[in-house]
Enzyme design. Structure first.
Site, PDB file in Angstrom:
ATOM      1  N   ASP A 104       0.798  -1.223   0.000  1.00 35.83           N
ATOM      2  CA  ASP A 104       0.000   0.000   0.000  1.00 35.83           C
ATOM      3  C   ASP A 104       0.835   1.279   0.000  1.00 35.83           C
ATOM      4  O   ASP A 104       0.533   2.226  -0.732  1.00 35.83           O
ATOM      5  CB  ASP A 104      -1.001   0.002   1.164  1.00 35.83           C
ATOM      6  CG  ASP A 104      -0.370  -0.412   2.482  1.00 35.83           C
ATOM      7  OD1 ASP A 104       0.864  -0.572   2.553  1.00 35.83           O
ATOM      8  OD2 ASP A 104      -1.133  -0.592   3.459  1.00 35.83           O
ATOM      9  N   THR A 141      11.156   4.507   5.543  1.00 39.15           N
ATOM     10  CA  THR A 141      10.521   3.200   5.598  1.00 39.15           C
ATOM     11  C   THR A 141       9.017   3.442   5.637  1.00 39.15           C
ATOM     12  O   THR A 141       8.563   4.538   5.967  1.00 39.15           O
ATOM     13  CB  THR A 141      10.979   2.399   6.831  1.00 39.15           C
ATOM     14  OG1 THR A 141      10.398   1.095   6.791  1.00 39.15           O
ATOM     15  CG2 THR A 141      10.562   3.092   8.120  1.00 39.15           C
ATOM     16  N   HIS A 190     -27.759   1.476  47.210  1.00 35.89           N
ATOM     17  CA  HIS A 190     -28.033   0.037  47.229  1.00 35.89           C
ATOM     18  C   HIS A 190     -29.493  -0.249  46.876  1.00 35.89           C
ATOM     19  O   HIS A 190     -30.065  -1.255  47.297  1.00 35.89           O
ATOM     20  CB  HIS A 190     -27.699  -0.577  48.595  1.00 35.89           C
ATOM     21  CG  HIS A 190     -26.346  -0.202  49.101  1.00 35.89           C
ATOM     22  ND1 HIS A 190     -25.186  -0.753  48.607  1.00 35.89           N
ATOM     23  CD2 HIS A 190     -25.966   0.717  50.033  1.00 35.89           C
ATOM     24  CE1 HIS A 190     -24.143  -0.214  49.217  1.00 35.89           C
ATOM     25  NE2 HIS A 190     -24.584   0.690  50.075  1.00 35.89           N
ATOM     26  N   SER A 314     -43.461  -0.203  21.270  1.00 32.25           N
ATOM     27  CA  SER A 314     -43.467  -1.662  21.248  1.00 32.25           C
ATOM     28  C   SER A 314     -44.311  -2.121  20.075  1.00 32.25           C
ATOM     29  O   SER A 314     -45.343  -1.514  19.759  1.00 32.25           O
ATOM     30  CB  SER A 314     -44.054  -2.209  22.558  1.00 32.25           C
ATOM     31  OG  SER A 314     -44.378  -3.576  22.441  1.00 32.25           O
ATOM     32  N   SER A 315     -43.875  -3.218  19.435  1.00 37.92           N
ATOM     33  CA  SER A 315     -44.629  -3.702  18.278  1.00 37.92           C
ATOM     34  C   SER A 315     -45.959  -4.315  18.672  1.00 37.92           C
ATOM     35  O   SER A 315     -46.827  -4.521  17.815  1.00 37.92           O
ATOM     36  CB  SER A 315     -43.791  -4.738  17.521  1.00 37.92           C
ATOM     37  OG  SER A 315     -43.551  -5.878  18.338  1.00 37.92           O
ATOM     38  N   VAL A 321     -43.410   3.564  25.476  1.00 33.40           N
ATOM     39  CA  VAL A 321     -42.378   4.379  24.834  1.00 33.40           C
ATOM     40  C   VAL A 321     -41.054   3.858  25.386  1.00 33.40           C
ATOM     41  O   VAL A 321     -40.667   4.176  26.505  1.00 33.40           O
ATOM     42  CB  VAL A 321     -42.549   5.879  25.142  1.00 33.40           C
ATOM     43  CG1 VAL A 321     -41.466   6.684  24.436  1.00 33.40           C
ATOM     44  CG2 VAL A 321     -43.936   6.369  24.747  1.00 33.40           C
ATOM     45  N   ASN A 322     -40.392   3.023  24.631  1.00 32.17           N
ATOM     46  CA  ASN A 322     -39.185   2.368  25.133  1.00 32.17           C
ATOM     47  C   ASN A 322     -37.993   3.331  25.184  1.00 32.17           C
ATOM     48  O   ASN A 322     -37.837   4.176  24.298  1.00 32.17           O
ATOM     49  CB  ASN A 322     -38.825   1.178  24.248  1.00 32.17           C
ATOM     50  CG  ASN A 322     -39.849   0.065  24.333  1.00 32.17           C
ATOM     51  OD1 ASN A 322     -40.543  -0.067  25.336  1.00 32.17           O
ATOM     52  ND2 ASN A 322     -39.960  -0.734  23.287  1.00 32.17           N
ATOM     53  N   ARG A 354      10.078  -5.002  14.755  1.00 30.66           N
ATOM     54  CA  ARG A 354       8.871  -4.776  13.947  1.00 30.66           C
ATOM     55  C   ARG A 354       8.111  -6.069  13.734  1.00 30.66           C
ATOM     56  O   ARG A 354       8.711  -7.111  13.447  1.00 30.66           O
ATOM     57  CB  ARG A 354       9.261  -4.213  12.559  1.00 30.66           C
ATOM     58  CG  ARG A 354       8.106  -4.097  11.547  1.00 30.66           C
ATOM     59  CD  ARG A 354       7.160  -2.999  11.978  1.00 30.66           C
ATOM     60  NE  ARG A 354       6.254  -2.605  10.915  1.00 30.66           N
ATOM     61  CZ  ARG A 354       4.932  -2.538  11.044  1.00 30.66           C
ATOM     62  NH1 ARG A 354       4.358  -2.870  12.174  1.00 30.66           N
ATOM     63  NH2 ARG A 354       4.186  -2.117  10.048  1.00 30.66           N
ATOM     64  N   SER A 359      -0.649  -3.288  11.841  1.00 32.33           N
ATOM     65  CA  SER A 359      -1.188  -2.872  10.543  1.00 32.33           C
ATOM     66  C   SER A 359      -2.686  -3.109  10.464  1.00 32.33           C
ATOM     67  O   SER A 359      -3.459  -2.208  10.115  1.00 32.33           O
ATOM     68  CB  SER A 359      -0.468  -3.615   9.413  1.00 32.33           C
ATOM     69  OG  SER A 359      -1.025  -3.271   8.157  1.00 32.33           O
ATOM     70  N   THR A 360      -3.110  -4.323  10.801  1.00 29.44           N
ATOM     71  CA  THR A 360      -4.547  -4.614  10.744  1.00 29.44           C
ATOM     72  C   THR A 360      -5.267  -4.056  11.965  1.00 29.44           C
ATOM     73  O   THR A 360      -6.424  -3.646  11.879  1.00 29.44           O
ATOM     74  CB  THR A 360      -4.783  -6.131  10.609  1.00 29.44           C
ATOM     75  OG1 THR A 360      -6.165  -6.373  10.351  1.00 29.44           O
ATOM     76  CG2 THR A 360      -4.383  -6.879  11.875  1.00 29.44           C
TER      77      THR A 360
END
Length: 481
Positions: A104, A141, A190, A314-315, A321-322, A354, A359-360
């Site tokens: 790359d 490099t 508590h 809710s369905s 009202v969630n 190194r 890299s990933t």
């Protein structure tokens, strides 16, 4: 019945436009899109081009390499325009070059050399740009380019996108705290009724915690290095032995607005990244605490949610009202923090001089910040849809007069120290009166009247109610100012 496995179906991987694998590039794309300009693969390549361009300009401007011509202002601008105009066509061209190089950063070098070779068409015929062609990636490099690119990318993402959103959220929490500074509320320690507080003070605690983390994040450093294949300036000295390469490296890194790291292996050690990600993860966790507390306040009825016209809670249960915004935030903060923790723990280790694990790993910086940004957006949206039920708070306080037991026994202790007789065992007497018992106002006042406290103390306690027993809570909110 289930679809037969042999039945043909569309192969979604082949659908155009491309379907996103993850939610950040799919469902949640509008919210996190600003991060693409900083933390995407395309942004990484643009940053690499920028570093290579600035290196050429730096070398020629400071006469580092003998015989290299100085670039005129229009020639420098031509190179910088390669960065400014970097878009879809350039992304595609780089991908095409990389298919050949299978590397790359080398693809970026060849890409920029193409632009330099084409410069006479864009500039005057006598441009000296072709003469500096071999200064592209000179003595570097790949990690000289990559570490600086990531530092620029992460700094841009944090300063330009994530921090403004986080600050706006924290300011909104602080504003809510100020608005409700004097609204009394039963505290729960508590999960049990405890000394009353105010809603504003509890929100102020969270705003104060968030701001403290933001101050840490604002002070974090972004380090960079430029010192060759194993951090020794070997190629630099071999090519130009008379140059002060440490000074050249330091001034270049600082020119990019980064902090110079003088001692590294082939890679910059990434410790600054680990420090930053730990701070952002801690902000996430404080925000997670806010989300769970607000969720609990909604469950208790402290907050009611303002319905959005046309929205479904809710369905199956029409009345609901969630608190979906806060639940969504919780989940995304957990994902973000897990990614940030993984980045912080992984990036600080590289075998000997190194290895390529970073890299990933670094390609997941974007998702880590993306999930945090998404959570911030959800909390902000959720907070704007809340209303305080002060009547509910008043009822809850009036139903818990036993919380004044702390006040009464404390007054008895003070009276005992002052020499008032009959104040023995104040804690134990209030414990016997209140523990496991639900008291009324009358019960508490009769008990106070029978204690034999000085008249002014008796009157002060008789006039006290759970709603008024909030100490300095309202005034403490001023610490946010």
């Amino acid at each position: 019945m289930p679809l037969d496995a042999s039945s043909p179906r569309v192969r979604l991987a082949d659908v155009s436009p491309t379907i996103a694998l993850g939610p950040l590039d799919g469902r949640y794309r509008p919210t996190v899109a600003p991060l693409v300009d900083h933390l995407s693969e395309a942004a990484l390549n643009r940053a690499r081009v920028e570093v290579e361009v600035e290196w050429v300009i730096h070398l020629t401007s400071h006469g580092v390499v003998p015989g290299a011509p100085a670039l005129a202002p229009d020639e420098q601008q031509y190179l910088r325009d390669v960065v400014a105009t970097f878009g879809a066509d350039e992304v595609a061209e780089l991908a095409e070059i990389e298919r050949t190089t299978v590397h790359d950063v080398k693809a970026v070098e060849y890409f920029l050399k193409r632009r330099i070779a084409a410069s006479p068409d864009a500039l005057r015929a006598d441009t000296v740009l072709p003469r500096v062609n071999e200064l592209v990636h000179f003595a570097l490099t790949s990690e000289d380019v990559n570490n600086l690119s990531y530092a620029l990318m992460v700094r841009g993402a944090v300063h330009d996108v994530w921090t403004p959103a986080a600050v706006a959220l924290t300011d909104e929490v602080a504003a809510l705290a100020a608005e409700h500074a004097a609204v009394p509320m039963l505290a729960l320690t508590h999960g049990q009724p405890a000394t009353p507080t105010t809603l504003g003070k509890e929100l102020a605690v969270l705003a104060h915690r968030l701001r403290r983390q933001l101050r840490r994040i604002a002070s974090d450093e972004y380090l960079g290095k430029l010192n060759g294949a194993t951090g020794t300036y070997g190629a630099h000295l071999a090519a130009v032995p008379d140059a002060d390469w440490q000074a050249v490296s330091r001034t270049f890194v600082e020119h990019l607005g980064l902090t110079w790291n003088p001692l590294t292996t082939q890679i910059e050690s990434h410790d600054w990244q680990a420090e930053l990600y730990a701070d952002v993860a801690r902000f996430n966790r404080v925000l997670h605490n806010l989300a769970t507390d607000v969720w609990t306040y909604i469950s208790r009825g402290v907050f009611t949610q303002i319905p959005v016209a046309g929205a479904t809670g809710s369905s199956t249960m029409p009345h609901k009202v969630n608190p979906i915004r806060f639940e969504n935030a919780e989940a995304n903060l957990e994902i973000s923090s897990a990614l940030l923790d993984a980045l912080a723990s992984t990036l600080v280790t590289s075998r000997l001089q190194r290895d390529l694990t970073d890299s990933t790993t670094q390609r997941n910086i974007g998702p880590a910040f993306g999930h945090s940004l998404l959570a911030i957006d959800n909390v902000r949206r959720g907070l704007r849809a809340l209303s305080v039920d002060t009547a509910m708070l008043a009822r809850e306080l009036d139903g818990n007069w036993e919380v004044l037991g702390e006040a009464v026994q404390s007054a008895m202790r003070a009276a005992s120290v002052a020499g008032v007789a009959g104040m023995d065992n104040p804690y134990e007497r209030l414990k016997e009166l209140t523990r496991g018992h639900r008291l009324t106002a009358q019960d508490m006042r009769e008990f106070v009247d029978g204690l034999g406290l000085p008249q002014d103390v008796t009157e002060r306690l008789r006039n006290m109610s759970p709603a008024s027993y909030t100490g300095l809570a309202a005034a403490l909110v001023a610490h946010l100012a």
